[in-house]
Structure formats: C-alpha cells, structure tokens
Design a protein around this motif. Structure first.
Motif, PDB file in Angstrom:
ATOM      1  N   PRO A  15       0.802  -1.229   0.000  1.00 43.06           N
ATOM      2  CA  PRO A  15       0.000   0.000   0.000  1.00 43.06           C
ATOM      3  C   PRO A  15       0.829   1.271   0.000  1.00 43.06           C
ATOM      4  O   PRO A  15       0.473   2.259  -0.652  1.00 43.06           O
ATOM      5  CB  PRO A  15      -0.849  -0.129   1.271  1.00 43.06           C
ATOM      6  N   TRP A  16       1.964   1.259   0.718  1.00 44.91           N
ATOM      7  CA  TRP A  16       2.803   2.451   0.744  1.00 44.91           C
ATOM      8  C   TRP A  16       3.434   2.728  -0.615  1.00 44.91           C
ATOM      9  O   TRP A  16       3.825   3.871  -0.902  1.00 44.91           O
ATOM     10  CB  TRP A  16       3.871   2.341   1.829  1.00 44.91           C
ATOM     11  N   CYS A  17       3.541   1.704  -1.466  1.00 46.75           N
ATOM     12  CA  CYS A  17       4.064   1.915  -2.823  1.00 46.75           C
ATOM     13  C   CYS A  17       3.077   2.735  -3.647  1.00 46.75           C
ATOM     14  O   CYS A  17       3.474   3.639  -4.392  1.00 46.75           O
ATOM     15  CB  CYS A  17       4.343   0.573  -3.490  1.00 46.75           C
ATOM     16  N   ALA A  18       1.778   2.417  -3.516  1.00 49.21           N
ATOM     17  CA  ALA A  18       0.754   3.196  -4.217  1.00 49.21           C
ATOM     18  C   ALA A  18       0.726   4.621  -3.684  1.00 49.21           C
ATOM     19  O   ALA A  18       0.653   5.599  -4.450  1.00 49.21           O
ATOM     20  CB  ALA A  18      -0.608   2.537  -4.057  1.00 49.21           C
ATOM     21  N   ILE A  19       0.791   4.762  -2.360  1.00 54.14           N
ATOM     22  CA  ILE A  19       0.800   6.085  -1.736  1.00 54.14           C
ATOM     23  C   ILE A  19       2.059   6.861  -2.137  1.00 54.14           C
ATOM     24  O   ILE A  19       2.002   8.055  -2.471  1.00 54.14           O
ATOM     25  CB  ILE A  19       0.701   5.943  -0.206  1.00 54.14           C
ATOM     26  N   GLY A  20       3.196   6.173  -2.122  1.00 46.72           N
ATOM     27  CA  GLY A  20       4.458   6.819  -2.469  1.00 46.72           C
ATOM     28  C   GLY A  20       4.453   7.372  -3.880  1.00 46.72           C
ATOM     29  O   GLY A  20       4.953   8.485  -4.123  1.00 46.72           O
ATOM     30  N   TYR A  21       3.879   6.615  -4.820  1.00 48.98           N
ATOM     31  CA  TYR A  21       3.848   7.113  -6.195  1.00 48.98           C
ATOM     32  C   TYR A  21       2.872   8.278  -6.329  1.00 48.98           C
ATOM     33  O   TYR A  21       3.166   9.251  -7.043  1.00 48.98           O
ATOM     34  CB  TYR A  21       3.492   6.012  -7.194  1.00 48.98           C
ATOM     35  N   ALA A  22       1.734   8.223  -5.635  1.00 46.49           N
ATOM     36  CA  ALA A  22       0.783   9.331  -5.689  1.00 46.49           C
ATOM     37  C   ALA A  22       1.427  10.607  -5.139  1.00 46.49           C
ATOM     38  O   ALA A  22       1.204  11.703  -5.659  1.00 46.49           O
ATOM     39  CB  ALA A  22      -0.480   8.981  -4.902  1.00 46.49           C
ATOM     40  N   ARG A  23       2.230  10.468  -4.100  1.00 44.57           N
ATOM     41  CA  ARG A  23       2.950  11.629  -3.565  1.00 44.57           C
ATOM     42  C   ARG A  23       4.001  12.124  -4.551  1.00 44.57           C
ATOM     43  O   ARG A  23       4.222  13.334  -4.703  1.00 44.57           O
ATOM     44  CB  ARG A  23       3.586  11.263  -2.227  1.00 44.57           C
ATOM     45  N   LEU A  24       4.665  11.179  -5.237  1.00 44.61           N
ATOM     46  CA  LEU A  24       5.638  11.576  -6.256  1.00 44.61           C
ATOM     47  C   LEU A  24       4.946  12.334  -7.386  1.00 44.61           C
ATOM     48  O   LEU A  24       5.495  13.316  -7.904  1.00 44.61           O
ATOM     49  CB  LEU A  24       6.364  10.349  -6.801  1.00 44.61           C
ATOM     50  N   GLU A  25       3.748  11.898  -7.759  1.00 43.94           N
ATOM     51  CA  GLU A  25       2.992  12.607  -8.800  1.00 43.94           C
ATOM     52  C   GLU A  25       2.728  14.057  -8.385  1.00 43.94           C
ATOM     53  O   GLU A  25       2.807  14.968  -9.214  1.00 43.94           O
ATOM     54  CB  GLU A  25       1.670  11.896  -9.075  1.00 43.94           C
ATOM     55  N   GLN A  26       2.395  14.252  -7.115  1.00 46.72           N
ATOM     56  CA  GLN A  26       2.170  15.623  -6.640  1.00 46.72           C
ATOM     57  C   GLN A  26       3.460  16.444  -6.708  1.00 46.72           C
ATOM     58  O   GLN A  26       3.440  17.617  -7.094  1.00 46.72           O
ATOM     59  CB  GLN A  26       1.628  15.602  -5.207  1.00 46.72           C
ATOM     60  N   ALA A  27       4.560  15.808  -6.344  1.00 45.37           N
ATOM     61  CA  ALA A  27       5.855  16.492  -6.444  1.00 45.37           C
ATOM     62  C   ALA A  27       6.181  16.835  -7.896  1.00 45.37           C
ATOM     63  O   ALA A  27       6.674  17.941  -8.189  1.00 45.37           O
ATOM     64  CB  ALA A  27       6.959  15.622  -5.845  1.00 45.37           C
ATOM     65  N   MET A  28       5.889  15.907  -8.797  1.00 46.06           N
ATOM     66  CA  MET A  28       6.145  16.141 -10.216  1.00 46.06           C
ATOM     67  C   MET A  28       5.316  17.317 -10.734  1.00 46.06           C
ATOM     68  O   MET A  28       5.790  18.116 -11.554  1.00 46.06           O
ATOM     69  CB  MET A  28       5.848  14.868 -11.009  1.00 46.06           C
ATOM     70  N   ALA A  29       4.078  17.431 -10.254  1.00 45.24           N
ATOM     71  CA  ALA A  29       3.225  18.544 -10.675  1.00 45.24           C
ATOM     72  C   ALA A  29       3.814  19.873 -10.205  1.00 45.24           C
ATOM     73  O   ALA A  29       3.809  20.874 -10.941  1.00 45.24           O
ATOM     74  CB  ALA A  29       1.814  18.351 -10.120  1.00 45.24           C
ATOM     75  N   THR A  30       4.347  19.889  -8.985  1.00 44.46           N
ATOM     76  CA  THR A  30       4.984  21.097  -8.458  1.00 44.46           C
ATOM     77  C   THR A  30       6.218  21.471  -9.270  1.00 44.46           C
ATOM     78  O   THR A  30       6.501  22.656  -9.488  1.00 44.46           O
ATOM     79  CB  THR A  30       5.388  20.884  -6.984  1.00 44.46           C
ATOM     80  N   LEU A  31       6.941  20.453  -9.738  1.00 45.02           N
ATOM     81  CA  LEU A  31       8.200  20.659 -10.452  1.00 45.02           C
ATOM     82  C   LEU A  31       8.026  20.801 -11.967  1.00 45.02           C
ATOM     83  O   LEU A  31       9.011  20.939 -12.695  1.00 45.02           O
ATOM     84  CB  LEU A  31       9.152  19.494 -10.163  1.00 45.02           C
ATOM     85  N   ALA A  32       6.784  20.761 -12.449  1.00 47.83           N
ATOM     86  CA  ALA A  32       6.524  20.863 -13.892  1.00 47.83           C
ATOM     87  C   ALA A  32       7.142  22.136 -14.454  1.00 47.83           C
ATOM     88  O   ALA A  32       7.000  23.220 -13.897  1.00 47.83           O
ATOM     89  CB  ALA A  32       5.021  20.852 -14.147  1.00 47.83           C
ATOM     90  N   GLY A  33       7.872  21.959 -15.560  1.00 50.74           N
ATOM     91  CA  GLY A  33       8.558  23.093 -16.180  1.00 50.74           C
ATOM     92  C   GLY A  33       9.941  23.343 -15.628  1.00 50.74           C
ATOM     93  O   GLY A  33      10.704  24.129 -16.178  1.00 50.74           O
ATOM     94  N   ILE A  80      -5.641   4.099   4.765  1.00 47.23           N
ATOM     95  CA  ILE A  80      -6.818   4.384   3.938  1.00 47.23           C
ATOM     96  C   ILE A  80      -7.083   5.890   3.920  1.00 47.23           C
ATOM     97  O   ILE A  80      -7.367   6.473   2.869  1.00 47.23           O
ATOM     98  CB  ILE A  80      -8.051   3.618   4.452  1.00 47.23           C
ATOM     99  N   GLU A  81      -6.960   6.525   5.077  1.00 47.63           N
ATOM    100  CA  GLU A  81      -7.183   7.972   5.171  1.00 47.63           C
ATOM    101  C   GLU A  81      -6.155   8.730   4.340  1.00 47.63           C
ATOM    102  O   GLU A  81      -6.505   9.667   3.602  1.00 47.63           O
ATOM    103  CB  GLU A  81      -7.110   8.405   6.635  1.00 47.63           C
ATOM    104  N   VAL A  82      -4.893   8.328   4.442  1.00 46.93           N
ATOM    105  CA  VAL A  82      -3.835   8.976   3.665  1.00 46.93           C
ATOM    106  C   VAL A  82      -4.080   8.793   2.166  1.00 46.93           C
ATOM    107  O   VAL A  82      -4.006   9.751   1.378  1.00 46.93           O
ATOM    108  CB  VAL A  82      -2.455   8.406   4.051  1.00 46.93           C
ATOM    109  N   ALA A  83      -4.396   7.558   1.771  1.00 46.42           N
ATOM    110  CA  ALA A  83      -4.619   7.249   0.354  1.00 46.42           C
ATOM    111  C   ALA A  83      -5.812   8.009  -0.208  1.00 46.42           C
ATOM    112  O   ALA A  83      -5.755   8.556  -1.322  1.00 46.42           O
ATOM    113  CB  ALA A  83      -4.822   5.749   0.184  1.00 46.42           C
ATOM    114  N   THR A  84      -6.888   8.058   0.557  1.00 44.14           N
ATOM    115  CA  THR A  84      -8.089   8.768   0.103  1.00 44.14           C
ATOM    116  C   THR A  84      -7.788  10.236  -0.132  1.00 44.14           C
ATOM    117  O   THR A  84      -8.256  10.839  -1.109  1.00 44.14           O
ATOM    118  CB  THR A  84      -9.224   8.605   1.131  1.00 44.14           C
TER     119      THR A  84
END
Length: 214
Positions: A15-33, A80-84
C-alpha cells in the motif's frame, strides 16, 4: 529543463508503494517546467512463494508483525485515510487477501514495451486495494490490461508463457543485492536513494537538490 531518471522498486501488494507514487505525482506537478522525471518500475515481492495459500490480510499482518489484528486494522485505517486524501481508491483494503504478484510484475514489464507501465501498475493497485480482487487470478489481470486499453489476447500469451519472468527475477536479485529490503524505494539517476513514501514537499526538495548535483 533538467531530466532525472527515477527507478521505483515496489510491489503491487504494497500500500505504501501506491501512496508513495501518488505523492511523487504531486511532487512532479509542483516541479513541472523545472524538472522532468523519467519513471521506470522494478519488481519486488512481499509474498514471493507462489505456493502459499491466500490469507485474510489482517490475519496475515498480525502473524507477520506480532501485533493484534485490531492494531493492524487501526494501522490500515490510517493508510486508507492517507490514500483517500491523495485520490486513491483504498476502500476494500482491509478485505483483501495476501497475493503472489509475480505474474502482475510480468505484465508491468510487458506494458512498459507499449508505454503503459505506470498505467498497468496503477490498474493493479486499484484492483487490489480498491476492489480486494485476487491479483494472482488471470481474469483479474486481464481486466486490468483491458482497463488501460491494451490487448488482452497478447497479455494472455504472456501469462501462458515464461515471457518477462527472467526480467522480474533479475530486478529482484539486482535490488536485493543492492541492499533494498523494503519498498517503495526510489533510486534517482542510479545514485541517490529515497526510501519510503515520503511527503510531496520532501520529494520536491530532494529532487531539486539532486538536480543541482548534475
């Protein structure tokens, strides 16, 4: 723009792998450009024995960590709360059973050849945590393939053969020898290790710092 290569060592059943990638996606959005990340997924199996019988997850985790099922249920509720909060579907997380993910990893390797490695991984995460589906089951795996628009007949041929088995085993051996014993693990530019499902702000600063080293 600076490009970074990120190897993600993970398991479909983590589960932390799914959460970890979702957090990475947020970081990637911040770093876009500013930074562009090239992602490559690598296999790790939490339950590597294909002969082991599936067990209810709370029972299995209680036995593994020597804690009560109530304690494990509370820990899972936190996840579950973190993932949601990250937009992930973990609604059936506590209803799932343990699973061997070897064939799922083979399909992730296969999907990579068609540019859909991440989509395949996310479909498997959703099946397991969102729907408590048996990700060892061929029908479940093929539904995941279909959901991302890939050819189910070609995927069936992969599952009926030993295709990508050596690639999965090579991943597992390589990262075990490199000292990766827990997942997720993010290896940036083959040099820098970020362990665990770190918060997006941490990832942004870590990736910026790594980019400055290039």
């Amino acid at each position: 723009m600076t490009n970074l290569h990120v190897d993600i060592v993970s398991d479909i059943a983590c589960p932390w792998c799914a959460i970890g990638y979702a957090r990475l996606e947020q970081a990637m959005a911040t770093l876009a450009g500013e930074l562009e990340l090239d992602i490559e997924w690598h296999a790790f199996e939490l339950n590597p024995n294909p002969e082991s019988k599936p067990q209810p997850i709370l029972q299995a985790l209680s036995r593994k960590y020597g804690r009560s099922e109530a304690e494990m249920e509370a820990a899972q509720a936190n996840m579950i709360e973190v993932a949601t909060g990250l937009g992930l579907n973990f609604s059936k997380m506590q209803e799932r059973y343990t699973a061997n993910t070897f064939n799922g990893h083979r399909l992730v390797k296969w999907a990579a050849e068609q540019g859909k490695q991440t989509a395949m991984k996310q479909a498997l995460f959703d099946a397991y945590f969102g729907h408590a589906e048996n990700v060892e089951d061929t029908e479940v795996l093929l539904r995941c393939v279909e959901s991302i628009g890939l050819d189910t007949e070609a995927a069936q041929q992969v599952l009926d053969s030993d295709a990508f088995a050596d690639a999965v085993r090579s991943d597992e051996a390589r990262y075990q020898q490199a000292g990766v014993s827990s997942v997720p693990a993010f290896i940036v530019n083959n040099q820098y290790l970020i362990s665990g499902a770190q918060e997006p702000a941490y990832l942004v600063e870590a990736l910026r710092e790594i980019a400055q080293q290039k």
